[in-house]
Write an enzyme that holds these catalytic residues in place. Structure first.
Site, PDB file in Angstrom:
ATOM      1  N   TYR A 109      48.442  -2.284  -6.019  1.00 51.92           N
ATOM      2  CA  TYR A 109      47.378  -2.446  -5.026  1.00 51.92           C
ATOM      3  C   TYR A 109      47.835  -3.464  -3.985  1.00 51.92           C
ATOM      4  O   TYR A 109      48.377  -4.520  -4.324  1.00 51.92           O
ATOM      5  CB  TYR A 109      46.094  -2.947  -5.689  1.00 51.92           C
ATOM      6  N   GLU A 198      43.493  -1.238   3.314  1.00 52.56           N
ATOM      7  CA  GLU A 198      43.657  -1.195   1.863  1.00 52.56           C
ATOM      8  C   GLU A 198      44.589  -0.054   1.480  1.00 52.56           C
ATOM      9  O   GLU A 198      44.343   1.103   1.848  1.00 52.56           O
ATOM     10  CB  GLU A 198      42.294  -1.012   1.188  1.00 52.56           C
TER      11      GLU A 198
END
Length: 387
Positions: A109, A198
């Site tokens: 991530y 993101e």
């Protein structure tokens, strides 16, 4: 302003970030021609909606044979996806993204966002890719790190970049690619007025390549006037009709799930108003800030906007007149209420500039309007009125 995954990936690609090749589909008829642009035997079919959790809701499918692609696309196009971010009503899929499948070895991530508290750009890194980052932070905080970078023309330096990727087990080539990616994200934040980027997941493939497998971007609404190319990416199908209407009148409006509509001037006062409604056992139907110097027409538009929500059973108007004059607010409310034949209880609390004149306008309107002496009294009255 949010954009779709495929649009975010085009921006990433423009700034040199590694992404999978893909094509966007607005109708099933496009598939045969568009799929020829991809060089893969397997594909990933993705629903394009402004919400996370698509995979669990059936909005992401791995297609092993090209012959199955059209049939699966027909099932997905037009489907209502319900995820943890859409609410129970879900979102209808009106576009699809088909991309070349990746052989995933490991998922990570990575995100960057504006940290308004420190006026820096924050990079969040985690070894737990493909998961809800809030859940990771709550349950396994040791698997997530945050680095805050000063805003500067030259971007993050080598030491800062190494700190951002320190949680990842990258080889030398992957570190070089990650370094370029971080610089790209930093540049996009500054040049495109993005609030958030993101990448979840950021993957390593079995042939050791680093790829942004999914991407989400959000842009600053207050800066969108200087980003015409970004504004073109806006998809009105993904927005609440009331929020679209609000933007036409320069109203700060967010739809919520309660039954008491709110009209307030000032974001802080609006938050306090919503809090006291909850204190008395009910839920606000919206956040609505009409601003400090709203005209009679703007107030009327705001009033009508609240009543577009069929869940609204009563309205609380809370105005502290500074720049905003209470008599202007009152006249706008009266005009709008008469035009739409108001049928739900209305409680009004006025204080500040010309509040006596405003109260007089309300009292002479012959409308069933309940006056309140303060916010506490207003909340009590509207909660009681909708029982």
């Amino acid at each position: 302003m949010n954009i779709h995954e495929h649009q975010a990936k085009e921006i990433l690609k423009e700034f040199g970030a590694p992404v999978s090749n893909g094509v966007v589909i607005l109708s099933i008829d496009q598939i045969k021609n568009e799929i020829t642009k991809l060089k893969s035997e397997e594909f990933v079919l993705k629903a394009q909606i402004h919400a996370g959790g698509r995979g669990k809701a059936g909005g992401v499918k791995l297609i092993h044979k090209i012959s199955d692609l059209e049939a699966e696309a027909k099932k997905m196009m037009g489907k209502t996806l319900v995820t943890h971010q859409t609410g129970p009503e879900g979102k209808v899929v009106k576009r699809l993204y088909i991309e070349e499948a990746s052989n995933i070895l490991k998922e990570f991530y990575l995100s960057c966002l504006i940290d308004r508290e420190t006026s820096k750009i924050a990079f969040i890194s985690s070894t737990e890719g493909g998961m809800d980052i809030e859940k990771v932070a709550s349950e396994t905080p040791d698997k997530i790190i945050t680095n805050k970078i000063e805003i500067k023309n030259e971007g993050p330096n080598e030491k800062e970049i190494n700190s951002i990727i320190s949680i990842f087990d990258f080889d030398a080539n992957q570190k070089e690619t990650a370094s370029k990616l971080i610089k790209s994200l930093y540049t996009i934040i500054l040049k495109k007025d993005a609030n958030l980027i993101e990448i979840n997941p950021l993957i390593i493939t079995k042939d050791k390549q680093l790829i942004c497998l999914d991407a989400k971007m959000n842009f600053d609404d207050n800066a969108i006037f200087r980003q015409p190319e970004i504004l073109k990416l806006r998809d009105l199908n993904e927005e609440e009709p009331a929020e679209i209407e609000a933007s036409k009148h320069d109203l700060a409006y967010i739809k919520l799930n309660g039954s008491i509509g709110c009209m307030v001037n000032g974001a802080g006062l609006a938050m306090a108003t919503m809090d006291i409604i909850k204190l008395y056992g009910k839920e606000p139907a919206n956040f609505l800030d009409v601003g400090g110097g709203a005209s009679k027409e703007k107030v009327a538009a705001a009033f009508k906007l609240i009543l577009l929500d069929k869940n609204v059973r009563g309205i609380l108007i809370n105005i502290f007149g500074g720049i905003m004059r209470c008599d202007v607010l009152a006249q706008g409310v009266v005009d709008a209420a008469k035009e739409i034949n108001l049928s739900v209880p209305l409680v009004v609390r006025l204080a500040g500039t010309n509040f006596k004149e405003g109260k007089e306008i309300l009292d002479k309107s012959n409308l069933k309007i309940l006056s309140a002496i303060d916010l506490n009294d207003a909340a009590k009255k509207i909660v009681e009125a909708i029982k």
